[in-house]
Design a protein around this motif. Structure first.
Motif, PDB file in Angstrom:
ATOM      1  N   UNK A 101      16.934   1.233 -15.606  1.00 57.62           N
ATOM      2  CA  UNK A 101      16.263   2.312 -14.876  1.00 57.62           C
ATOM      3  C   UNK A 101      15.227   2.932 -15.810  1.00 57.62           C
ATOM      4  N   UNK A 102      13.931   2.879 -15.469  1.00 59.42           N
ATOM      5  CA  UNK A 102      12.887   3.433 -16.357  1.00 59.42           C
ATOM      6  C   UNK A 102      13.187   4.895 -16.696  1.00 59.42           C
ATOM      7  N   UNK A 103      13.265   5.183 -17.981  1.00 59.24           N
ATOM      8  CA  UNK A 103      13.765   6.486 -18.427  1.00 59.24           C
ATOM      9  C   UNK A 103      12.986   6.980 -19.633  1.00 59.24           C
ATOM     10  N   UNK A 104      12.751   8.284 -19.682  1.00 56.29           N
ATOM     11  CA  UNK A 104      12.293   8.979 -20.879  1.00 56.29           C
ATOM     12  C   UNK A 104      13.346  10.030 -21.202  1.00 56.29           C
ATOM     13  N   UNK A 105      13.879   9.986 -22.413  1.00 57.99           N
ATOM     14  CA  UNK A 105      14.909  10.940 -22.820  1.00 57.99           C
ATOM     15  C   UNK A 105      14.306  12.027 -23.696  1.00 57.99           C
ATOM     16  N   UNK A 140       8.298  17.205 -21.482  1.00 61.12           N
ATOM     17  CA  UNK A 140       7.726  15.941 -21.036  1.00 61.12           C
ATOM     18  C   UNK A 140       6.213  16.012 -20.856  1.00 61.12           C
ATOM     19  N   UNK A 141       5.710  17.096 -20.285  1.00 53.22           N
ATOM     20  CA  UNK A 141       4.272  17.148 -19.978  1.00 53.22           C
ATOM     21  C   UNK A 141       3.407  17.152 -21.239  1.00 53.22           C
ATOM     22  N   UNK A 142       3.995  17.429 -22.398  1.00 55.31           N
ATOM     23  CA  UNK A 142       3.242  17.411 -23.651  1.00 55.31           C
ATOM     24  C   UNK A 142       3.479  16.151 -24.470  1.00 55.31           C
ATOM     25  N   UNK A 143       4.249  15.214 -23.938  1.00 59.03           N
ATOM     26  CA  UNK A 143       4.565  13.997 -24.674  1.00 59.03           C
ATOM     27  C   UNK A 143       3.557  12.887 -24.371  1.00 59.03           C
ATOM     28  N   UNK A 144       3.382  12.001 -25.319  1.00 57.90           N
ATOM     29  CA  UNK A 144       2.485  10.878 -25.086  1.00 57.90           C
ATOM     30  C   UNK A 144       3.035   9.971 -23.990  1.00 57.90           C
ATOM     31  N   UNK A 145       4.375   9.940 -23.828  1.00 58.18           N
ATOM     32  CA  UNK A 145       4.971   9.133 -22.759  1.00 58.18           C
ATOM     33  C   UNK A 145       4.526   9.615 -21.384  1.00 58.18           C
ATOM     34  N   UNK A 146       4.291  10.915 -21.253  1.00 60.51           N
ATOM     35  CA  UNK A 146       3.799  11.426 -19.978  1.00 60.51           C
ATOM     36  C   UNK A 146       2.404  10.871 -19.706  1.00 60.51           C
ATOM     37  N   UNK A 147       1.547  10.933 -20.705  1.00 58.48           N
ATOM     38  CA  UNK A 147       0.178  10.442 -20.525  1.00 58.48           C
ATOM     39  C   UNK A 147       0.145   8.933 -20.299  1.00 58.48           C
ATOM     40  N   UNK A 148       1.073   8.216 -20.913  1.00 55.60           N
ATOM     41  CA  UNK A 148       1.081   6.761 -20.770  1.00 55.60           C
ATOM     42  C   UNK A 148       1.717   6.308 -19.463  1.00 55.60           C
ATOM     43  N   UNK A 149       2.745   7.012 -19.021  1.00 57.97           N
ATOM     44  CA  UNK A 149       3.494   6.570 -17.841  1.00 57.97           C
ATOM     45  C   UNK A 149       2.928   7.115 -16.541  1.00 57.97           C
ATOM     46  N   UNK A 150       2.500   8.366 -16.547  1.00 57.78           N
ATOM     47  CA  UNK A 150       2.056   8.999 -15.301  1.00 57.78           C
ATOM     48  C   UNK A 150       0.571   8.691 -15.123  1.00 57.78           C
ATOM     49  N   UNK A 190       0.805  -1.218   0.000  1.00 55.32           N
ATOM     50  CA  UNK A 190       0.000   0.000   0.000  1.00 55.32           C
ATOM     51  C   UNK A 190       0.843   1.276   0.000  1.00 55.32           C
ATOM     52  N   UNK A 191       2.109   1.164  -0.344  1.00 60.61           N
ATOM     53  CA  UNK A 191       2.922   2.370  -0.409  1.00 60.61           C
ATOM     54  C   UNK A 191       2.325   3.369  -1.393  1.00 60.61           C
ATOM     55  N   UNK A 192       2.532   4.644  -1.115  1.00 62.28           N
ATOM     56  CA  UNK A 192       2.114   5.685  -2.056  1.00 62.28           C
ATOM     57  C   UNK A 192       3.185   5.943  -3.111  1.00 62.28           C
ATOM     58  N   UNK A 193       4.413   5.431  -2.870  1.00 59.95           N
ATOM     59  CA  UNK A 193       5.512   5.565  -3.836  1.00 59.95           C
ATOM     60  C   UNK A 193       5.343   4.466  -4.877  1.00 59.95           C
ATOM     61  N   UNK A 194       4.721   4.775  -5.995  1.00 58.83           N
ATOM     62  CA  UNK A 194       4.408   3.736  -6.977  1.00 58.83           C
ATOM     63  C   UNK A 194       5.301   3.846  -8.211  1.00 58.83           C
ATOM     64  N   UNK A 195       4.934   4.650  -9.216  1.00 60.14           N
ATOM     65  CA  UNK A 195       5.702   4.701 -10.452  1.00 60.14           C
ATOM     66  C   UNK A 195       7.005   5.464 -10.337  1.00 60.14           C
ATOM     67  N   UNK A 196       7.884   5.237 -11.326  1.00 62.98           N
ATOM     68  CA  UNK A 196       9.178   5.916 -11.358  1.00 62.98           C
ATOM     69  C   UNK A 196       9.568   6.188 -12.803  1.00 62.98           C
ATOM     70  N   UNK A 197      10.078   7.400 -13.073  1.00 61.47           N
ATOM     71  CA  UNK A 197      10.637   7.750 -14.377  1.00 61.47           C
ATOM     72  C   UNK A 197      11.839   8.657 -14.177  1.00 61.47           C
TER      73      UNK A 197
END
Length: 432
Positions: free
Chosen positions: A69-73, A97-107, A48-55
């Motif tokens: 290490x999960x990364x978006x370049x 990043x906030x305008x990339x599809x990777x942001x919408x998919x990962x976050x 139940x940790x709140x620390x879930x995803x990582x990028x």
């Protein structure tokens, strides 16, 4: 609970950690340190940790860390953007990043935690942010009440009082995704403009991008809950006690939970070989400064002196914990050279001492008596042997200006005992 049939607590707010980074070897080894301790604290938080995803948000070309290490370049900002200040890559990369599809998919979480590579997680961070309120750390060197810094900031706050500006930076923060989207364009714009303003550039220096975020937050407006224990920035002079049970020079016999969630190792730790903190110069015989390791941290980095203060020991142990857990093969520790060891000098103190005729004659003399406690020897090079153990000694002249800790009126000599970060004894010298 680890039982999947037991629901997680009501009000749980998972968040995604975004680690802003560049591709230099210097930041790569810090990234590996961060990710190791992120995974450790994430596991400690349980199901139940709140620390879930990582990028890792990498400003630069794809690199060899990406498979593990999960990364978006994203493209690194050019000199026309940074003007030689690469930290502007933080708002620049976030803006992309906030305008990339990777942001919408990962976050997929509604909240994010923004971290830097030299942050070391010592405890999981509970999410106290809300859709209207971010969580930040109070930086005492960013006070809007400072006449110079605050006065410059006010020029960029046409409709807001500088006193309403939050004394926080863009990291560490916990923030709702919608608030991040809203503040990031202005954060980048102001960082860019402040760098081009001669007055702001000169005043803010390495903090410029932090002030860019703080001014942007005031203009948004974006409110912050300031949590003092979110982070600690220790050195040999301050932030030296980082577990609540630690007290006195024998802290190493105590244990306990960390007092702060994040250890930010931005400042150097400098000690003499017997653990006396070097408060008036950067020439410790033992030092741990991230800037000395531009190409990696050596596995054989020697431990601190036994009486070095707690923060130095904790940082050294956490670095080695990561290195010992690393898989065999090429990494950032094996081939990294040790930095040259500087010669320990008590420059400010010993030079001042040479101007005191009676004080200069004390060098190499003894034994002296300090009350009824035993013999005291004042040796060359600022060393002393005392009834209470090894120590450093030097002149008390201008002690408040040198160390921020004034010696008693009339005192000419001060002693530093092993394990203490301030002078412990002082004496007045008189001719007969």
């Amino acid at each position: 609970s680890s039982d999947p049939s037991v629901p997680c607590p009501a009000g749980r707010r998972p968040y995604h950690t975004i680690l802003t980074a560049q591709g230099s070897l210097y930041q790569q080894w810090q990234t590996k340190i961060f990710y190791y301790h992120f995974r450790k604290q994430q596991a400690a938080g349980g199901r139940c940790t709140e620390m879930t995803g990582f990028t890792r948000l990498l400003a630069g070309k794809p690199d060899e860390l990406m498979p593990t290490i999960p990364t978006v370049a994203v493209p690194e900002a050019g000199h026309n953007v940074t003007r030689g200040f690469p930290v502007i890559n933080r708002p620049w990369s976030m803006l992309l990043f906030i305008d990339m599809k990777e942001f919408r998919e990962r976050i997929v979480e509604r909240y994010v935690y923004i971290a830097e590579t030299d942050h070391l997680l010592r405890h999981d961070i509970p999410n106290r942010a809300t859709p209207q309120l971010a969580v930040g750390y109070f930086f005492p060197y960013m006070s809007p009440k400072d006449p110079k810094s605050g006065g410059i900031a006010q020029k960029w706050l046409p409709d807001t009082k500088v006193a309403d500006m939050p004394p926080v930076g863009p990291s560490p923060i916990l923030i709702h995704v919608d608030l991040l989207r809203a503040v990031t364009p202005l954060w980048y714009e102001l960082s860019w403009r402040l760098k081009r303003d001669p007055e702001a550039n000169a005043a803010y220096g390495w903090m410029l991008e932090m002030w860019g975020y703080s001014v942007a937050a005031a203009r948004a407006p974006l409110k912050h809950l300031v949590v003092e224990r979110l982070q600690i920035e220790p050195s040999q002079q301050f932030g030296v006690r980082i577990t609540p049970e630690a007290a006195g020079p024998r802290w190493y016999e105590a244990g306990g939970e960390p007092t702060h969630h994040v250890l930010h190792y931005t400042f150097s730790h400098e000690f003499s070989r017997d653990g006396v903190p070097m408060v008036d110069n950067r020439d410790g015989e033992w030092k741990l400064d991230k800037r000395a390791f531009q190409r990696g941290v050596p596995r054989d980095l020697p431990p601190p002196p036994r009486c070095a203060l707690e923060a130095a020991w904790v940082l050294w142990r956490k670095l080695h914990e990561t290195m010992e857990a690393a898989a065999p093969g090429p990494n950032h520790w094996e081939d990294a050279p040790l930095p040259a060891s500087p010669t320990a000098v008590l420059a400010a103190r010993t030079r001042a001492l040479s101007s005191l005729g009676v004080g200069a004659r004390l060098v190499g003399s003894g034994p002296w008596r300090w009350g009824g406690d035993g013999d005291l020897y004042l040796l060359r090079g600022g060393w002393a042997m005392t009834p209470w153990g090894s120590a450093r000694w030097g002149a008390a002249q201008n002690w408040h200006e040198v160390a921020g800790d004034a010696a008693p009126a009339g005192a000419q000599v001060v002693l530093y005992l092993c394990g203490y970060q301030r002078w412990t004894h002082s004496a007045r010298l008189e001719e007969e």
